[in-house]
Design a protein around this motif. Structure first.
Motif, short mmCIF file in Angstrom:
data_model
loop_
_atom_site.label_atom_id
_atom_site.label_comp_id
_atom_site.label_asym_id
_atom_site.label_seq_id
_atom_site.Cartn_x
_atom_site.Cartn_y
_atom_site.Cartn_z
N LEU A 262 -99.79 49.36 44.33
CA LEU A 262 -99.16 49.07 43.05
C LEU A 262 -97.85 48.32 43.25
N ALA A 263 -97.46 47.54 42.24
CA ALA A 263 -96.18 46.84 42.29
C ALA A 263 -95.67 46.67 40.87
N GLY A 264 -94.40 46.35 40.76
CA GLY A 264 -93.79 46.02 39.47
C GLY A 264 -93.96 47.11 38.43
N GLN A 265 -94.34 46.70 37.24
CA GLN A 265 -94.41 47.62 36.12
C GLN A 265 -95.40 48.76 36.37
N GLN A 266 -96.53 48.42 37.02
CA GLN A 266 -97.55 49.45 37.27
C GLN A 266 -97.04 50.52 38.23
N LEU A 267 -96.26 50.08 39.19
CA LEU A 267 -95.70 51.04 40.14
C LEU A 267 -94.72 51.97 39.43
N LYS A 268 -93.91 51.39 38.57
CA LYS A 268 -92.94 52.19 37.83
C LYS A 268 -93.67 53.22 36.98
N GLU A 269 -94.75 52.78 36.38
CA GLU A 269 -95.54 53.67 35.54
C GLU A 269 -96.11 54.83 36.37
N PHE A 270 -96.60 54.51 37.57
CA PHE A 270 -97.13 55.56 38.44
C PHE A 270 -96.03 56.54 38.84
N ASN A 271 -94.88 55.98 39.17
CA ASN A 271 -93.77 56.85 39.57
C ASN A 271 -93.34 57.79 38.44
N ARG A 272 -93.60 57.37 37.22
CA ARG A 272 -93.27 58.25 36.10
C ARG A 272 -94.35 59.33 35.95
N LYS A 273 -95.60 58.90 36.11
CA LYS A 273 -96.70 59.83 35.82
C LYS A 273 -96.92 60.87 36.91
N ALA A 274 -96.57 60.54 38.14
CA ALA A 274 -96.78 61.49 39.23
C ALA A 274 -95.43 62.00 39.71
N GLN A 275 -95.25 63.30 39.67
CA GLN A 275 -93.98 63.89 40.04
C GLN A 275 -94.19 64.96 41.11
N MET A 276 -93.09 65.44 41.65
CA MET A 276 -93.20 66.43 42.72
C MET A 276 -92.15 67.53 42.51
N ILE A 277 -92.53 68.75 42.81
CA ILE A 277 -91.58 69.87 42.81
C ILE A 277 -91.50 70.35 44.26
N PHE A 278 -90.28 70.47 44.76
CA PHE A 278 -90.13 70.72 46.19
C PHE A 278 -89.97 72.20 46.51
N GLN A 279 -90.15 72.47 47.79
CA GLN A 279 -90.12 73.86 48.25
C GLN A 279 -88.73 74.47 48.18
N ALA B 23 -87.63 71.08 35.50
CA ALA B 23 -87.17 70.31 34.34
C ALA B 23 -87.03 68.83 34.71
N ARG B 24 -86.54 68.59 35.93
CA ARG B 24 -86.37 67.21 36.38
C ARG B 24 -87.73 66.50 36.47
N ALA B 25 -88.72 67.23 37.01
CA ALA B 25 -90.04 66.64 37.13
C ALA B 25 -90.65 66.36 35.75
N LEU B 26 -90.39 67.28 34.80
CA LEU B 26 -90.99 67.14 33.47
C LEU B 26 -90.30 66.10 32.62
N ALA B 27 -89.06 65.74 33.00
CA ALA B 27 -88.24 64.88 32.15
C ALA B 27 -88.91 63.55 31.84
N VAL B 28 -89.71 63.04 32.78
CA VAL B 28 -90.30 61.72 32.59
C VAL B 28 -91.73 61.81 32.06
N GLU B 29 -92.08 62.95 31.50
CA GLU B 29 -93.40 63.16 30.89
C GLU B 29 -94.55 62.80 31.82
N PRO B 30 -94.63 63.49 32.95
CA PRO B 30 -95.67 63.16 33.94
C PRO B 30 -97.03 63.71 33.52
N LYS B 31 -98.06 63.21 34.21
CA LYS B 31 -99.40 63.77 34.00
C LYS B 31 -99.79 64.67 35.17
N PHE B 32 -99.23 64.31 36.33
CA PHE B 32 -99.69 64.96 37.56
C PHE B 32 -98.47 65.41 38.37
N ILE B 33 -98.48 66.67 38.78
CA ILE B 33 -97.34 67.17 39.56
C ILE B 33 -97.84 67.78 40.86
N VAL B 34 -97.25 67.36 41.95
CA VAL B 34 -97.52 68.00 43.24
C VAL B 34 -96.48 69.10 43.41
#
Lengths: 320, 339
Positions: free
Chosen positions: A80-97, A164-175
């Protein structure tokens, strides 16, 4: 319970190797195939060093894969690049250990949560503030907390800030990478309840990485068991617990101490000899062969493929 | 049964720039010879501080033992000099720590670390001590012990290091072993090995073990008796089955319900204890659990409950046990309604 739906994430022959110097290669993830359907929770379990965190991180593009691909909504995330990459970065988030290491100590909670909102230009000014308050109350904190710094919070509260940080960008998928292992038992239950509530409310898809199998069973629809970089078994969480097929899964399940004295007294444990071999020079053939009770000659020669032996129950073992 | 250790009304505080933290606030318990007792509770409840006080490993200052006595085989160890304590520590009682990575000396061969205490306490010659060290490594299940004794800790895996730690702790055949979260840093399959090992050794050597943990599965697996701590106090104590099948304190109920059992249905919510433990800079006058307790009454905020006896060896510090308190059915365990 199976969630039937389109795969949201498709992992195809994914490999992630690390060069560890002197020509040695650490095969952290070695040829993994996995589909995650929309709205489901897939649990990923295994012992330390089995590659589960590396897999999670490669999926959300924190690592570049050595080979193979990860498709998110049908598109290869590493291309992915450009706008599509940004969109992916919004939709997929991560919560850390580690809730202590994953929040910037020099930022207020408001800025930590707001950072993603700003980057993606989701809300501005008053709306942004309101959104932050809304997220705080969603995870069980309140607006007075917005101007504080991470060190003023307890571990459980910090993990809520991370959520809350992960949810802020309205993701679809969270690791969720071991989101509760740094927390106390009574706080673990709070965070798990929160994650499950949010999933229902916001239709989230989770990849839930953990080594606590009883918790994983509770949250997941399906569970993948990893050993030395490969998935050895994949089944619904019911099937996996009722009828574990892979000798490693059987040993893993029997090793968990159950908080019930009578069960513990009666239980016959399958004790595994020795330790997990190094992923730098993993055994030839089946990765588990050095510790397996049922090892046959073929196990040392040929690596078993992950195959469906019962409906929706996959196992990589020469016994089946 | 013969008493090995008697802790009486122990109070331990830490003086910090922000004030005094009352980490342990009046704890009393006994340990008999050869038994396994678990101390459970969440981080900050004072379980590790209690253990470290027994070993006299509390840094002083900032720590102080404000009150109470710790009687080990007839001697009050709070009153011993540091030199006298050195004779006891490592030989009569020893400790296994949570993190095997940081509690071994990285510059010493593993064998030498085991031999060290034998040379010091049992006045063995180095050759003899080395032989015994290899024997100990064999006993804790390390293959190739002769070769392994000559290696350094970084050449060992996590589980092997914890085995080596146990070998060091047991080298002088102590009467008491304190294991502070011995398996928390380990993987489940390795944890199962270590738990088995500890149980075997306890049977073989008749060592009393205090195991400190927050993992109730580990408790159910290993312990004979359980002490439940909260905010620096023991709030419930009893035999293993008392605590799991007839718990009486609402905090114990909360702890037991917040771990998912394998047959827990996904549609059911996990019971969680809302809120967080109290601040030990200014511990509350009443029951410290009252603000998180759904059964809290007026008296709970005003006065700390006395210990009520449920049955022989099982007692609980909770006002619900008072004859005048309302009857509450425990939400967990096979227990009967409170009488």
């Amino acid at each position: 319970m199976m969630v039937e739906g389109m795969p949201l994430v498709e992992i195809k022959n994914l490999k992630k190797y690390f060069n560890v110097g002197r020509g040695a290669v650490l095969k952290a993830v070695d040829n993994v195939n996995l589909q995650i359907r929309e709205g489901e929770t897939v649990g990923l379990v295994g012992e330390s060093g089995c590659g589960k965190t590396t897999l999670g991180r490669t999926i959300v593009r924190l690592y570049e894969p050595t080979a193979g691909e990860v498709l998110f909504e049908g598109k290869n995330v590493h291309k992915l690049a450009g706008q599509q990459l940004k969109e992916f970065n919004r939709k997929a988030q991560m919560i850390f250990q580690d809730p202590y290491a994953s929040l910037n100590p020099r930022m207020t909670v408001r800025d930590i949560i707001g950072e993603g909102i700003d980057i993606h230009g989701l809300y501005k000014n008053k709306e942004r503030t309101e959104r932050i308050y809304e997220l705080l109350s969603l995870v069980g904190l309140n607006k007075e907390h917005a101007n504080r710094f991470p060190h003023e919070f307890s571990g459980g509260q910090r993990q809520r800030i991370g959520i809350a940080r992960a949810l802020a960008v309205e993701p679809k998928f969270i690791v969720c990478d071991e989101p509760i292992s740094a927390l106390d038992v009574s706080i673990q239950a709070q965070v798990i309840n929160l994650l499950m509530e949010l999933q229902q409310k916001l239709k989230l898809t989770y990849l839930f990485i953990a080594h606590d199998l009883s918790m994983v069973k509770y949250v997941s629809d399906r569970i993948a068991v990893m050993y030395l970089g490969v998935i050895v078994e994949l089944a619904t969480s019911e099937d996996l617990h009722k009828k574990p097929l892979h000798p490693y899964t059987q040993a893993l399940l029997s090793a968990i101490p159950i908080p019930d004295p009578e069960t513990e007294r009666k239980k016959k444990r399958i004790l595994l000899e020795g330790d997990v071999p190094s992923p730098i020079n993993p055994p030839k053939g089946c990765r588990f062969v050095t510790r397996c009770r049922y090892a046959k000659p073929i196990c040392t020669e040929q690596q078993p493929e992950l195959k469906e032996v019962e409906k929706n129950h996959f196992v990589a073992c020469h016994l089946y | 049964m013969e008493k090995l250790l008697e802790v009486k009304d122990l109070e331990v505080s830490f003086k910090t720039y922000a004030g005094e933290i009352k980490a342990v606030r009046g704890v009393s318990f006994d340990i008999n010879k050869g038994e396994i007792v678990a101390i459970v509770g969440e981080s900050g409840c004072g379980k590790s501080v209690t253990a470290q006080s027994i070993m006299r490993l509390i840094p002083m200052p900032p720590g102080i033992i404000k009150k109470g006595s710790i009687i080990f085989e007839g001697r009050d160890i709070t009153k011993l000099s540091e030199r006298e304590m050195e004779h006891i520590r490592g030989s009569e009682m020893s400790m296994v720590f949570q993190d095997p990575m940081t509690s071994l000396n990285p510059t010493m061969k593993v064998g030498a670390q085991i031999a060290e205490s034998l040379i010091k306490h049992q006045k063995m010659h180095s050759k003899e001590a080395w032989k015994k060290a290899i024997e100990m490594l064999k006993m804790v299940g390390i293959p190739n012990a002769e070769k392994r004794a000559n290696q350094y800790p970084h050449e060992f895996s996590g589980g092997m290091r914890q085995r080596a730690m146990i070998a060091i702790a047991l080298a002088c055949n102590p009467k008491l072993l304190i294991a502070d979260e011995p398996t928390t840093a380990l993987d489940v399959t390795i944890q199962a090995q270590i738990l088995d090992l500890m149980r075997d050794l306890q049977k073989k050597l008749n060592t009393a073990i205090i195991i400190i943990t927050h993992n109730l599965g580990v408790v159910a697996n290993l312990a004979e008796r359980v002490l439940v701590m909260y905010a620096g106090k023991i709030i419930e104590r009893g035999n293993l089955d008392d605590i799991f099948y007839n718990p009486r304190h609402p905090y114990t109920w909360g702890l037991l319900m917040s771990v998912p059992t394998p047959d827990l249905d996904k549609s059911k919510k996990l019971a969680s204890i809302e809120g967080t433990p109290p601040d030990l800079f200014a511990p509350p006058v009443g029951c410290p659990f009252a603000p998180r307790c759904e059964y809290a009454m007026k008296i709970c905020y005003e006065k700390y409950p006395e210990e009520f006896t449920v049955s022989d060896g099982h007692s609980v510090a909770c006002w619900l046990m008072h004859p005048l308190a309302p009857k509450v059915k425990p939400p967990v365990g096979k227990g009967v309604t409170l009488s």
